[in-house]
Structure formats: C-alpha cells, structure tokens
Design an enzyme around this catalytic site. Structure first.
Site, mmCIF file in Angstrom:
data_model
loop_
_atom_site.group_PDB
_atom_site.id
_atom_site.type_symbol
_atom_site.label_atom_id
_atom_site.label_comp_id
_atom_site.label_asym_id
_atom_site.label_seq_id
_atom_site.Cartn_x
_atom_site.Cartn_y
_atom_site.Cartn_z
ATOM 1 N N TRP A 1 -10.022 0.411 -5.219
ATOM 2 C CA TRP A 1 -9.459 1.724 -4.875
ATOM 3 C C TRP A 1 -8.041 1.871 -5.449
ATOM 4 C CZ3 TRP A 1 -10.900 6.317 -3.433
ATOM 5 C CH2 TRP A 1 -10.080 7.150 -2.672
ATOM 6 N N SER B 1 0.816 -1.210 0.000
ATOM 7 C CA SER B 1 0.000 0.000 0.000
ATOM 8 C C SER B 1 0.858 1.272 0.000
ATOM 9 C CB SER B 1 -0.947 -0.059 1.188
ATOM 10 O OG SER B 1 -2.100 0.654 0.883
ATOM 11 N N HIS C 1 -7.770 -5.553 0.105
ATOM 12 C CA HIS C 1 -6.527 -4.821 0.332
ATOM 13 C C HIS C 1 -5.815 -5.335 1.586
ATOM 14 C CE1 HIS C 1 -4.089 -1.229 -0.207
ATOM 15 N NE2 HIS C 1 -4.217 -0.961 1.079
HETATM 16 C C1 GCU Z 1 -5.389 4.811 1.721
HETATM 17 C C2 GCU Z 1 -4.778 5.579 0.575
HETATM 18 C C3 GCU Z 1 -3.967 4.665 -0.341
HETATM 19 C C4 GCU Z 1 -2.983 3.849 0.455
HETATM 20 C C5 GCU Z 1 -3.705 3.122 1.579
HETATM 21 C C6 GCU Z 1 -2.791 2.359 2.542
HETATM 22 O O1 GCU Z 1 -6.377 3.972 1.250
HETATM 23 O O2 GCU Z 1 -5.812 6.224 -0.122
HETATM 24 O O3 GCU Z 1 -3.275 5.432 -1.306
HETATM 25 O O4 GCU Z 1 -2.299 2.956 -0.386
HETATM 26 O O5 GCU Z 1 -4.397 4.063 2.372
HETATM 27 O O6 GCU Z 1 -1.641 2.707 2.689
HETATM 28 O O7 GCU Z 1 -3.296 1.425 3.165
#
Ligand code: GCU
Length: 427
Positions: free
Chosen positions: A358, A267, A408
C-alpha cells in the site's frame, strides 16, 4: 487563483452538473503490478523554476530549496502560520523510570490565541546521569500512555479514535490502553543505547478527523475564518507544526543536546516527520518509517495508495490544492524525492516493509535514489543504485534505507537500524 486552476475547477463543476454526479471522478482501484506503473518524468530537483541548473550547494540552499519549500506548501501540505506563539511550559510530573536507568518528565505546552487554548502533553525519558542526551522524537497514535506500561504516564484527555481492543469508547482513552503500543517503542533499548525519547499524542495537536474547528488550526484563524484556505495547512501540516514546537521545548531543556535530535515518524506520522524535517533544520536526522503516499513514496508511480485515494479517504490531511492533482500526478510541480532532498545535507533514513505494498516500498526507495544528486552537491553519499537493496540489508549512507520483512508497523528491527543510523552519523 491561477487561470489553470480556475479552468480545472470549472470543468469539474460543469461535468458534475451535467452528469448529476459529484465534482470528483470515481474512486480508482489501487495498482499493485510493477508493469502497470505509468511512464513518468520526475521534476528535476537540480533545475529551478526558470529552467536553470543548480550547480552547487550554495545555489541549492539559497535558490532551489526555498522554491521547493514554497511549492510543497502551496500545492501539497499547505502553509504553516507565520505567527509565532509563546507557550507556557508546565512540568506536570517527573521521576525515575526503568528501575533507575532513566528519568521521566511530563511537560504541558500551553498555547493561547484568538481566545482559544491548546494543551500538548510531552513525555520525555532521558538516560539517567547523562549530561546533554541526544533524543529521538516521535509522535504517537493513541496517547503517551500507550507507549509504555509505566503507570506514571498521564492518559491523554484529547479526542482519540474509538478502538475496542484498546478500550477506547466515546473517543476517550482509558487505562485499558496503557502499554498497548509498547511493541512500537522499545524504550529500554533506546535508553540503553544512550538516547532519550520524547513523544506526544498527535491528536493533542490536531485530532485526526475532517474537522477544522478543533486542534491547533482555530488558534490562527483570522476573524470569521472557519477552515484553512486552499493553500493553508491541513492536519499533516498541523502535526509538523507540533513537531517544531517539541523542538522549541527541547532546545531550552539543559539536559538535552539540541544539536542531536533525531525525528522519527511512522506512516501518516512519517509524512508529518518528513514535512517537519524538511522545513525545520534544527532536526539533525529525519527518519521516515513506512510513510508511503504523501510521504517518501513517489506520487507519479501511482502504486498502491494514490493521490486521489488518499485525498478521498483523508480529505483533511493535505491542503485543498492537493486535490487538484487527483489522478493528475504528472501536473504536480514537485514529487516526493524533492521532499527527501529538502532534508539535505542532514542524514535521512527511509524504511519500507516488504508486505506494505500500500505504501509502495519501491517508490519509497526511489525517492531516496532521486534525491541523491542533491546530497552529491554537498559531497555527501546518497543511494548508489536505482535498485533497492535486498530485504533486511540496511544501507547507511547520508541517505539510508532498509526494507524489512513483514508488514506495516514499527518493529524492534527498525529501531535497531534507527539507532545504528544515529550512532553512525551523530557519535
Ligand atoms: C492509511 C493511509 C496511509 C497511512 C496509514 C497510517 O493506510 O492510507 O496513507 O500512512 O493509514 O497512517 O497508518
């Protein structure tokens, strides 16, 4: 400052003054429909700024690669400081772990500059009895104590975002958070596969909040500076800097094979891993897990999280110049396939999760696809098709990819593929 940028800033300023609103356009909704992905033309990684074609790997390395790195620095992540600080390494603790299968060490990396001090706590597990272990490196989200139930692991003392479930109140980690992220770090599986693991809390390097008075940035400010300039590093740049400092440490640890270090990030930390891996060629393999916007996903697709959305929610992540591209992705001189290409000729592995819309799974895949011509310059195999493979059907070329079922996260399935990919390329 280039004239175009000044004119754009003036435009927003005047528009803001006339309407009495802020200088930024209103927040946009995320698009999740493939049919609504705008038509776009990507910058060609094989054509340099003068419009000349790059014909071989030598031209790539000496001409195009430095040019792209500079563009990512100036327009997206910001430049890291030129100054090198020499840290002190203190072995705080070491011992036996996993019932004798592994050895553990905890090292404090101390940096001092400008009258400021920064302590980074590195946790390392290595397979017991192994000479020169290859190692996976990854930053973690809530402190080293969260990745294992091992009671010897030191709690982070850095600022941590509050999290009731993890027992984190007043921004300080407590015992309750020990082991809460075990599911993302299958330590025993990693050790059994013959790899070590080195991890650090990303907030040690720079707490994840819009505040540039803490973390690593102030160590490098010139006199009177209070925040990075518009083309200087944001938080992602700082985390990438930390990953390079971890590499410095690993290189001088004789128990570790510094030629076989695999960098993995999930992420926002996948964004940081890609940016560190693009710059630091000592990392032998780079893995991006669900890194999404500003990571592996193509910005021009505007699918799921967009440049404008990310810059609004996380104004401290990128350099200030990146905000000029809010809703103007087509004006970016780069796109994220070129970040993937900067890893070449080292193997790079990109993952997505099916329900993680997302992060734009298709956009993450396509970055690998559009980086493939750069790998071809080196006689290496990138991705073979513009269409992503079926779910749970990993591709393990020099550019690898899988799309996992589920959301995610980092799952055992992901780690199994990371290990396969590393075995395939390093053993
Ligand atoms: C949020 C953010 C993402 C990121 C994520 C994370 O969702 O919008 O860009 O990758 O956090 O780090 O879990």
């Amino acid at each position: 400052m280039p004239v175009k940028r000044i004119l754009r800033l003036l435009f927003w300023l005047v528009a803001g003054l006339m309407t009495g609103t802020t200088c930024l356009p209103a927040q946009v909704q995320a698009n999740y429909e493939e049919e609504k992905v705008p038509a776009f033309a990507l910058p060609d990684p094989l054509r340099n700024g003068d419009g000349l074609m790059i014909n071989d790997s030598n031209e790539w390395v000496h001409s195009r690669r430095p040019e792209l790195l500079q563009l990512f620095e100036r327009e997206v992540y910001g430049k890291l400081p030129d100054e090198t600080l020499t840290p002190d390494y203190t072995l705080l603790e070491n011992g036996i772990a996993l019932g004798g299968k592994a050895v553990r060490k905890q090292i404090r990396l101390t940096f001092e500059n400008n009258g400021r001090r920064l302590d980074l706590l590195l946790l390392v597990y290595l397979p017991a009895g192994m000479d020169k272990a290859p190692v996976f490196v990854g930053l973690n989200f809530y402190g080293n104590q969260t990745i294992t139930a091992d009671p010897a692991v030191l709690l982070t003392t850095s600022w941590v975002p509050n999290n009731k479930t993890f027992g984190i109140e007043a921004n300080q980690a407590t015992e309750t958070s020990r082991g809460v992220r075990i599911s993302r770090w299958p330590l025993e599986k990693i050790i059994d596969a013959g790899y070590g693991l080195a991890t650090m809390y990303y907030g040690d390097i720079d707490p994840d909040r819009d505040d540039f008075t803490d973390g690593v940035h102030p160590l490098f400010y010139r006199d009177g500076q209070t925040r990075p300039d518009a083309d200087e590093w944001g938080a992602i740049g700082a985390w990438a800097w930390g990953l390079m400092r971890i590499m410095d440490y690993l290189q001088q640890d004789s128990a570790i094979d510094a030629d076989r270090i695999v960098l993995m990030g999930h992420s926002r930390l996948g964004k940081a891993a890609l940016w560190a891996g693009a710059q630091d060629r000592r990392y032998a393999i780079v893995i991006s897990n669900d890194s999404g916007c500003g990571g592996a996903a193509l910005s021009r697709r505007k699918f799921g999280e967009t440049v404008q959305i990310i810059n609004t929610a996380f104004p401290h992540w990128f350099c200030s110049h990146f905000k000029d591209y809010n809703d103007r992705e087509n004006d970016l001189p780069v796109d994220q396939h070129e970040l993937i290409a900067l890893v070449a000729p080292r193997p790079v592995y990109i993952t997505s999760a099916q329900e993680d819309q997302w992060a734009d799974p298709k956009g993450e895949y396509l970055s690998g696809w559009y980086a493939s011509p750069v790998y071809a310059l080196f006689g290496l195999q990138g991705l073979e098709s513009a269409t992503p493979p079926a779910v749970n059907d990993p591709v393990m070329h020099d550019i690898g990819y899988h799309m996992r079922t589920g959301g995610h996260d980092v799952k055992d399935y992901d780690w199994e593929q990371f290990i396969n990919f590393a075995n395939h390329h390093l053993k």
